[in-house]
Every structure is written in C-alpha cells, then in structure tokens.
Design a protein around this motif. Sequence first.
Motif, mmCIF file in Angstrom:
data_model
loop_
_atom_site.group_PDB
_atom_site.id
_atom_site.type_symbol
_atom_site.label_atom_id
_atom_site.label_comp_id
_atom_site.label_asym_id
_atom_site.label_seq_id
_atom_site.Cartn_x
_atom_site.Cartn_y
_atom_site.Cartn_z
ATOM 1 N N MET A 62 0.842 -1.197 0.000
ATOM 2 C CA MET A 62 0.000 0.000 0.000
ATOM 3 C C MET A 62 0.876 1.245 0.000
ATOM 4 O O MET A 62 2.015 1.239 0.447
ATOM 5 C CB MET A 62 -0.939 -0.025 1.208
ATOM 6 N N LYS A 63 0.259 2.348 -0.513
ATOM 7 C CA LYS A 63 1.019 3.586 -0.699
ATOM 8 C C LYS A 63 1.003 4.445 0.571
ATOM 9 O O LYS A 63 0.063 4.392 1.364
ATOM 10 C CB LYS A 63 0.365 4.425 -1.802
ATOM 11 N N ALA A 64 2.052 5.262 0.698
ATOM 12 C CA ALA A 64 2.106 6.228 1.802
ATOM 13 C C ALA A 64 3.010 7.375 1.389
ATOM 14 O O ALA A 64 3.849 7.225 0.496
ATOM 15 C CB ALA A 64 2.649 5.562 3.063
ATOM 16 N N VAL A 65 2.805 8.527 2.051
ATOM 17 C CA VAL A 65 3.711 9.656 1.817
ATOM 18 C C VAL A 65 4.812 9.579 2.869
ATOM 19 O O VAL A 65 4.540 9.657 4.074
ATOM 20 C CB VAL A 65 2.967 11.009 1.921
ATOM 21 N N GLY A 66 6.049 9.395 2.407
ATOM 22 C CA GLY A 66 7.182 9.221 3.320
ATOM 23 C C GLY A 66 8.145 10.397 3.253
ATOM 24 O O GLY A 66 8.505 10.857 2.171
ATOM 25 N N VAL A 67 8.528 10.883 4.435
ATOM 26 C CA VAL A 67 9.513 11.972 4.511
ATOM 27 C C VAL A 67 10.844 11.360 4.946
ATOM 28 O O VAL A 67 10.917 10.704 5.988
ATOM 29 C CB VAL A 67 9.074 13.044 5.540
ATOM 30 N N PHE A 68 11.881 11.570 4.118
ATOM 31 C CA PHE A 68 13.222 11.029 4.391
ATOM 32 C C PHE A 68 14.137 12.180 4.828
ATOM 33 O O PHE A 68 14.751 12.836 3.973
ATOM 34 C CB PHE A 68 13.810 10.390 3.120
ATOM 35 N N PRO A 69 14.256 12.435 6.132
ATOM 36 C CA PRO A 69 15.100 13.557 6.563
ATOM 37 C C PRO A 69 16.567 13.351 6.176
ATOM 38 O O PRO A 69 17.255 14.322 5.857
ATOM 39 C CB PRO A 69 14.952 13.569 8.085
ATOM 40 N N GLY A 70 17.030 12.098 6.164
ATOM 41 C CA GLY A 70 18.432 11.815 5.847
ATOM 42 C C GLY A 70 18.807 12.294 4.459
ATOM 43 O O GLY A 70 19.789 13.014 4.279
ATOM 44 N N LYS A 71 17.999 11.891 3.466
ATOM 45 C CA LYS A 71 18.330 12.312 2.103
ATOM 46 C C LYS A 71 17.522 13.531 1.649
ATOM 47 O O LYS A 71 17.605 13.927 0.494
ATOM 48 C CB LYS A 71 18.197 11.138 1.125
ATOM 49 N N ARG A 72 16.765 14.093 2.559
ATOM 50 C CA ARG A 72 15.979 15.314 2.298
ATOM 51 C C ARG A 72 15.082 15.179 1.065
ATOM 52 O O ARG A 72 15.141 15.987 0.135
ATOM 53 C CB ARG A 72 16.901 16.542 2.183
ATOM 54 N N THR A 73 14.250 14.126 1.092
ATOM 55 C CA THR A 73 13.259 13.962 0.027
ATOM 56 C C THR A 73 11.906 13.613 0.662
ATOM 57 O O THR A 73 11.845 13.120 1.792
ATOM 58 C CB THR A 73 13.622 12.821 -0.952
ATOM 59 N N VAL A 74 10.865 13.882 -0.109
ATOM 60 C CA VAL A 74 9.518 13.436 0.273
ATOM 61 C C VAL A 74 9.017 12.614 -0.898
ATOM 62 O O VAL A 74 8.997 13.097 -2.038
ATOM 63 C CB VAL A 74 8.578 14.630 0.536
ATOM 64 N N GLU A 75 8.645 11.356 -0.654
ATOM 65 C CA GLU A 75 8.331 10.446 -1.756
ATOM 66 C C GLU A 75 7.113 9.597 -1.419
ATOM 67 O O GLU A 75 6.811 9.377 -0.250
ATOM 68 C CB GLU A 75 9.486 9.452 -1.978
ATOM 69 N N LEU A 76 6.478 9.056 -2.476
ATOM 70 C CA LEU A 76 5.483 8.015 -2.237
ATOM 71 C C LEU A 76 6.257 6.729 -1.960
ATOM 72 O O LEU A 76 7.141 6.365 -2.733
ATOM 73 C CB LEU A 76 4.605 7.821 -3.470
ATOM 74 N N VAL A 77 5.946 6.069 -0.849
ATOM 75 C CA VAL A 77 6.612 4.808 -0.538
ATOM 76 C C VAL A 77 5.558 3.703 -0.564
ATOM 77 O O VAL A 77 4.355 3.975 -0.599
ATOM 78 C CB VAL A 77 7.293 4.851 0.855
ATOM 79 N N SER A 78 6.018 2.488 -0.519
ATOM 80 C CA SER A 78 5.089 1.370 -0.569
ATOM 81 C C SER A 78 5.522 0.318 0.453
ATOM 82 O O SER A 78 6.716 0.028 0.576
ATOM 83 C CB SER A 78 5.130 0.831 -1.998
ATOM 84 N N PHE A 79 4.572 -0.184 1.221
ATOM 85 C CA PHE A 79 4.881 -1.265 2.171
ATOM 86 C C PHE A 79 3.636 -2.099 2.420
ATOM 87 O O PHE A 79 2.551 -1.767 1.933
ATOM 88 C CB PHE A 79 5.498 -0.727 3.477
ATOM 89 N N THR A 90 -1.649 7.226 4.397
ATOM 90 C CA THR A 90 -1.486 5.897 3.844
ATOM 91 C C THR A 90 -2.866 5.255 3.741
ATOM 92 O O THR A 90 -3.855 5.910 4.043
ATOM 93 C CB THR A 90 -0.505 5.085 4.721
ATOM 94 N N GLU A 91 -2.932 3.998 3.332
ATOM 95 C CA GLU A 91 -4.253 3.429 3.046
ATOM 96 C C GLU A 91 -4.916 2.751 4.241
ATOM 97 O O GLU A 91 -6.114 2.868 4.441
ATOM 98 C CB GLU A 91 -4.129 2.476 1.857
#
Length: 369
Positions: free
Chosen positions: A1-18, A126-127
């Motif tokens: 399922m999809k989620a909006v993930g914030v990656f502080p380490g690499k400074r990105t905001v992405e759709l992630v899946s788990f 997320t879903e």
Amino acid sequence: MKAVGVFPGKRTVELVSFDEPNITSPEQVKIRVLQVGVCGTDREICDFEYGTPPEGSEYLVLGHESLGEVVEGGSTGFKPGDLVVPSVRRPCTHADCVACRAGRQDFCYSGDFTERGIRSQHGFMTEFVVEAAEFLSLVPPELRDVGILVEPLTIAEKTLMQIQVIQQRLPWGLTPGGGAPPRGCHRALVLGAGPVGLLGAMALVNGGYDTYIYSRSRTPNIKADLAESFGARYISSQEMTVAQLAAKMGNIDVVYEALGASQLAFEVAQVLGANGIFVFTGVPKHGDPITIDTDLLMRNMVLKNQVIVGTVNAGHNAFEAAIDDLKTFNRRWPKALRALITGRYPIEAFREPIFARSGIKNVLVMEAK
Ligand SMILES: NC(=O)c1ccc[n+]([C@@H]2O[C@H](COP(=O)([O-])OP(=O)(O)OC[C@H]3O[C@@H](n4cnc5c(N)ncnc54)[C@H](OP(=O)(O)O)[C@@H]3O)[C@@H](O)[C@H]2O)c1
Ligand SMILES: [Zn+2]
Ligand SMILES: [Zn+2]
C-alpha cells in the motif's frame, strides 16, 4: 500500500510502498484511512525543519489529521463501517509522568511523548493503519464529509475547557454554562483566520461569545465572508490598528491566538481587558527579537487580574467535545462548515496541498483498493 514518506536523511519526500498492517492484539482496530488533512506542521516536516521517523525507519509517514473507517474492530466494540478519528499524541514511558500515566499526554512532563505523523510514529497518509482503541473517537455518519475537521477543532475545544477551568476564579463565571451572564455579554477576539482561528471562532460563537476575528488579509476576502456567515466579525489588521480595535470592542474578555506571529500577539496582549484571559496556540518560527513594553504588560496583568496561558495538542475529552460541536456546527452552519475545506487531492498529488499555500483546509482523499 502507498504512503507519503519523509526522508530527513536524504531530504526527500516520496510516495513509498509497504505491506498492509494487521491487528496483533484484541485492543487494536484496523482502519481504512478516508481523508488526511494538511497543515503548517506537515509543511515544516517536509521542509525538514521538524519531524522524526520511528526508530529503525529511514522515513516518517506523514499525516496527523485524519478520518478513517473501521475494517476490523477486534474485541474493542468498534464495528466495521464505524467512522473514527485517532488522536495524535502517544504517552511517554516514564513511570513518574503523572500526565501520561493518567492518559493526558497532552500535558506530558517529560517531553518524551511521541506523535503520529510527527515524532517517532508513522502517521496517517497511507491506506490502512492499526491503532489502539483507546486513542480513537467515534464520529457519527452525518459528519463523514467534514469529520476531517475534528483534529484541528480540538485545539479550540481544549482552549475552551481551559478557559472554563481558569475563569472559575471569577465569582460570577465567564463561559456559558458557568452561571449568570447572558449569551453575547462576553467578547472574544480570535487572532488569525486560518483553519485553527476560523474553527476557534465557530466554537466561540457557538459558546455564546460576541466574537471578532483580527487577521492580515484586507476585506473583502473569502475568510472574512465565511466568518461573517457564521456570526463572527472580521477585521483586517491592515485596515484597523490594535488600539482602534480595542476601542471598538470594549472589554476584551478572551483572546484566542491562532496566528503564530508573536509581534502582533503581544501587541494585542496589551489591550486585553479586565479579568481577561489570553490563550496562545500559535507556534512561531524563531525570528529576530522584538521589543515589547513589559512594564505595561506586567502592570496590566496585576492591576486587571489577567491570565496568559499556552495550550498544545488535545486530550480525549477535547476530541469528544469537537465531535459534539461539529454536530452542532453542521446543524447551524452546514455551508460555512463545508467551505472550510477548500481543496481535495489524491495521494499522488500530495505535494500540491503541502507546498502550495492556498485555500483554508486542504485534504488528501485516500483511495484504498
Ligand atoms: N497549539 C496547538 O496544539 C497547535 C496545533 C496546530 C497548529 N497550531 C498553530 O496554530 C497557528 C495557526 O494555525 P493555522 O493552521 O490556522 O495557520 P495559518 O493557516 O497559517 O493561519 C494563520 C492566520 O494568521 C494570519 N496571520 C499570520 N501572521 C499574521 C500577522 N503578522 N498579522 C496578521 N495576521 C497574521 C494569517 O492571515 P492571512 O490569511 O491574511 O495571511 C492567517 O489567517 C500556527 O502557528 C500553528 O503552528 C497550534
Ligand atoms: Zn495539524
Ligand atoms: Zn509523559
């Protein structure tokens, strides 16, 4: 399922899946997320100024304002199809934190609480999510399209409860329900016409206060029109000075600050009325120091019996009160209530409501398959 993930380490905001989460104890509830509200806190997290992923995770799933539908209730009493709103803050683990041990993590002493979608716990963009039943409030079906406003309304509800408790110091009461004063005899000033301010103004009008909103945008504007439509009076800080406002209002009994701008807030604190209470809810960014007349503030606080208080987050009782008040707002001002939600976006378009500062309350509408 999809989620909006914030990656502080690499400074990105992405759709992630788990993988979809599943219930692991009978006190848990599995929820299909329907809507997630976006606010300034989400923006700060996506600017990497704030926010912490859970231990062991590279990313934080964003989202703390949500409305969901129960898919599995275990033995909790929640049934499939029930609408629920989860609270945000989770207790610290310190045995000596009386607040968290009493279920009042909004008053946590240790500062080691966690928060879903903000601090060390994944959020709701997320879903499906799994949540302990104790952190859920039941929302009636008629609030399905506006239930997303419960969480932001809890800030005003906690404020009203604090006012009620603190102003019991006055021998004649202040808030409706507190005794003698007729409706409308107490004046409240809301600072800021964002979602926190507008919802606060609705709660104050509904609570019987003669309610003014003081905010930046010149009139006419949509927030001013909205405010007037539910009985509050909107005044622009670009069209009237604080002194003129105070002269117009008379004794200011309550200030509900929802600006996040300290300079104007402290200017207004200087015109708080006799026996007045000033409630701070805004979280300003740290800027340059400002000059304020501390002698005047201190003299007024003493000679006028004033109270200045801050409030953060909200307890279960404020969620229940918010749901009750939303039912009333829905009967009194159905159009105004719906006008607070100005944008609905699919999860794939998450960047738009987070980064484009337009409208009032923008929400992601989750489409679980
Ligand atoms: N205590 C808590 O638990 C809690 C929880 C959530 C949020 N908050 C805080 O509550 C505050 C309000 O949140 P929100 O989502 O409603 O924010 P928002 O959408 O940014 O709204 C802020 C409002 O204040 C007005 N404003 C800002 N600076 C101003 C200034 N210098 N002079 C006059 N008006 C000014 C803006 O006017 P314009 O519309 O004209 O620009 C806007 O209407 C934020 O500081 C937020 O961090 C607190
Ligand atoms: Zn928020
Ligand atoms: Zn605690």
